[in-house]
Write a protein that holds these residues in place. Sequence first.
Motif, PDB file in Angstrom:
ATOM      1  N   LEU A  94      51.228  47.948  62.286  1.00 18.29           N
ATOM      2  CA  LEU A  94      51.599  48.751  61.024  1.00 18.29           C
ATOM      3  C   LEU A  94      51.594  48.009  59.475  1.00 18.29           C
ATOM      4  O   LEU A  94      51.435  48.582  58.710  1.00 18.29           O
ATOM      5  CB  LEU A  94      53.181  48.772  61.272  1.00 18.29           C
ATOM      6  N   ALA A  95      51.686  46.703  59.657  1.00 18.37           N
ATOM      7  CA  ALA A  95      51.237  46.103  58.101  1.00 18.37           C
ATOM      8  C   ALA A  95      49.937  46.351  57.886  1.00 18.37           C
ATOM      9  O   ALA A  95      49.720  46.445  56.637  1.00 18.37           O
ATOM     10  CB  ALA A  95      51.431  44.560  58.416  1.00 18.37           C
ATOM     11  N   ARG A  96      49.108  46.373  58.604  1.00 17.32           N
ATOM     12  CA  ARG A  96      47.442  46.548  58.275  1.00 17.32           C
ATOM     13  C   ARG A  96      47.447  48.019  57.805  1.00 17.32           C
ATOM     14  O   ARG A  96      46.825  48.385  56.937  1.00 17.32           O
ATOM     15  CB  ARG A  96      46.298  46.273  59.342  1.00 17.32           C
ATOM     16  N   ALA A  97      48.068  48.882  58.495  1.00 14.05           N
ATOM     17  CA  ALA A  97      47.811  50.383  58.247  1.00 14.05           C
ATOM     18  C   ALA A  97      48.712  50.899  57.054  1.00 14.05           C
ATOM     19  O   ALA A  97      47.765  51.761  56.397  1.00 14.05           O
ATOM     20  CB  ALA A  97      48.458  51.059  59.423  1.00 14.05           C
ATOM     21  N   THR A  98      49.507  50.000  56.603  1.00 15.90           N
ATOM     22  CA  THR A  98      50.303  50.601  55.513  1.00 15.90           C
ATOM     23  C   THR A  98      50.044  49.673  54.419  1.00 15.90           C
ATOM     24  O   THR A  98      50.482  50.108  53.010  1.00 15.90           O
ATOM     25  CB  THR A  98      51.879  50.381  55.807  1.00 15.90           C
ATOM     26  N   GLY A  99      49.586  48.306  54.504  1.00 11.82           N
ATOM     27  CA  GLY A  99      49.394  47.540  53.289  1.00 11.82           C
ATOM     28  C   GLY A  99      50.544  46.854  52.918  1.00 11.82           C
ATOM     29  O   GLY A  99      50.551  46.218  51.952  1.00 11.82           O
ATOM     30  N   ILE A 100      51.757  46.951  53.821  1.00 13.32           N
ATOM     31  CA  ILE A 100      53.080  46.171  53.783  1.00 13.32           C
ATOM     32  C   ILE A 100      52.846  44.974  54.258  1.00 13.32           C
ATOM     33  O   ILE A 100      52.466  44.818  55.293  1.00 13.32           O
ATOM     34  CB  ILE A 100      54.177  47.050  53.840  1.00 13.32           C
ATOM     35  N   ALA A 101      53.179  43.721  53.449  1.00 16.99           N
ATOM     36  CA  ALA A 101      52.982  42.489  54.091  1.00 16.99           C
ATOM     37  C   ALA A 101      54.051  42.392  55.358  1.00 16.99           C
ATOM     38  O   ALA A 101      54.824  42.883  55.491  1.00 16.99           O
ATOM     39  CB  ALA A 101      53.922  41.623  53.031  1.00 16.99           C
ATOM     40  N   ARG A 102      53.313  41.704  56.306  1.00 16.35           N
ATOM     41  CA  ARG A 102      53.986  41.721  57.775  1.00 16.35           C
ATOM     42  C   ARG A 102      55.248  41.140  57.533  1.00 16.35           C
ATOM     43  O   ARG A 102      56.091  42.038  58.465  1.00 16.35           O
ATOM     44  CB  ARG A 102      53.041  40.738  58.480  1.00 16.35           C
ATOM     45  N   PRO A 103      55.941  40.079  56.937  1.00 16.13           N
ATOM     46  CA  PRO A 103      57.423  39.676  56.857  1.00 16.13           C
ATOM     47  C   PRO A 103      58.279  40.910  56.308  1.00 16.13           C
ATOM     48  O   PRO A 103      59.127  41.193  56.923  1.00 16.13           O
ATOM     49  CB  PRO A 103      57.218  38.598  56.043  1.00 16.13           C
ATOM     50  N   THR A 104      57.527  41.653  55.163  1.00 18.60           N
ATOM     51  CA  THR A 104      58.500  42.728  54.595  1.00 18.60           C
ATOM     52  C   THR A 104      58.474  43.900  55.861  1.00 18.60           C
ATOM     53  O   THR A 104      59.479  44.640  56.059  1.00 18.60           O
ATOM     54  CB  THR A 104      57.870  43.220  53.334  1.00 18.60           C
ATOM     55  N   ALA A 105      57.356  44.203  56.417  1.00 21.08           N
ATOM     56  CA  ALA A 105      57.247  45.265  57.507  1.00 21.08           C
ATOM     57  C   ALA A 105      58.607  44.753  58.437  1.00 21.08           C
ATOM     58  O   ALA A 105      59.153  45.892  58.960  1.00 21.08           O
ATOM     59  CB  ALA A 105      55.989  45.568  57.830  1.00 21.08           C
TER      60      ALA A 105
END
Length: 250
Positions: free
Chosen positions: A31-42
């Motif tokens: 999901l982090a890769r797909a959305t560009g949201i940082a993994r900790p934030t995701a």
Amino acid sequence: MNAPPDVLGRAAILLRAISARERGSATTAELARATGIARPTAHRLLTALMTQGFVDRDPDGRWLLGPELYLLGTAAAARYDVTSLAQPSVRRLAVATGESAFFSVRRGDETVCLLREDGSFPIRSHVLHEGIRFPLGVASAGLAILAYLPATEVDRYLSANDLTVAYGVSHAPDRLRARIADTRRDGYALNPGLIVEGSWGMAAAVFDNRSRPVGALTLTGIESRFTPDRQPKLGRLLLDEAHRLTITAR
């Protein structure tokens, strides 16, 4: 440049990303890769969504849409659900052609696939599935809808969105404009394997009572099933069903 989405916006982006997965689930990293949201934030946002029942997590650590979304969707269905109206058209297209048939709706600058019915031909195209989203102009449904928006809206959309980043030079503005012109000429849109090589699609737009495109019916299959001599027949079937659905939904 657009401002980055706020917390609520990022949560919505994550929910949409889960819904667009073919398996209906995804890991935090995916999901982090797909959305560009940082993994900790995701991960933090997904955990907060889980406490409210908007997402769930399976034993393998994959995130799924949660039960609260089902309850909210049920409450909203009376106003927004058009799948019951579209299902007969999707089924007739699948039976008449042997291909996979779909119904997608417009949501902002995207299309969302809501229905799928496979025909009798044994080889499938797997580009489309329920829940998947594409930007307008991408895939035949998005092209069919974009082609029938007012010219000023098309110009604004193409100026604000660089589709080549994710979908290659075949989705550059000049090439999209050429396919828009073809769609307006023929009445239906053609995707000649631009997303996955060898996987073709055709679509016809469905309109609301103001004559604005709000959805599309699609047929997909392998290239050999979309030969030039067969395309007009498939296009006519799509246009007939799209017109029928347009009238029924008003």
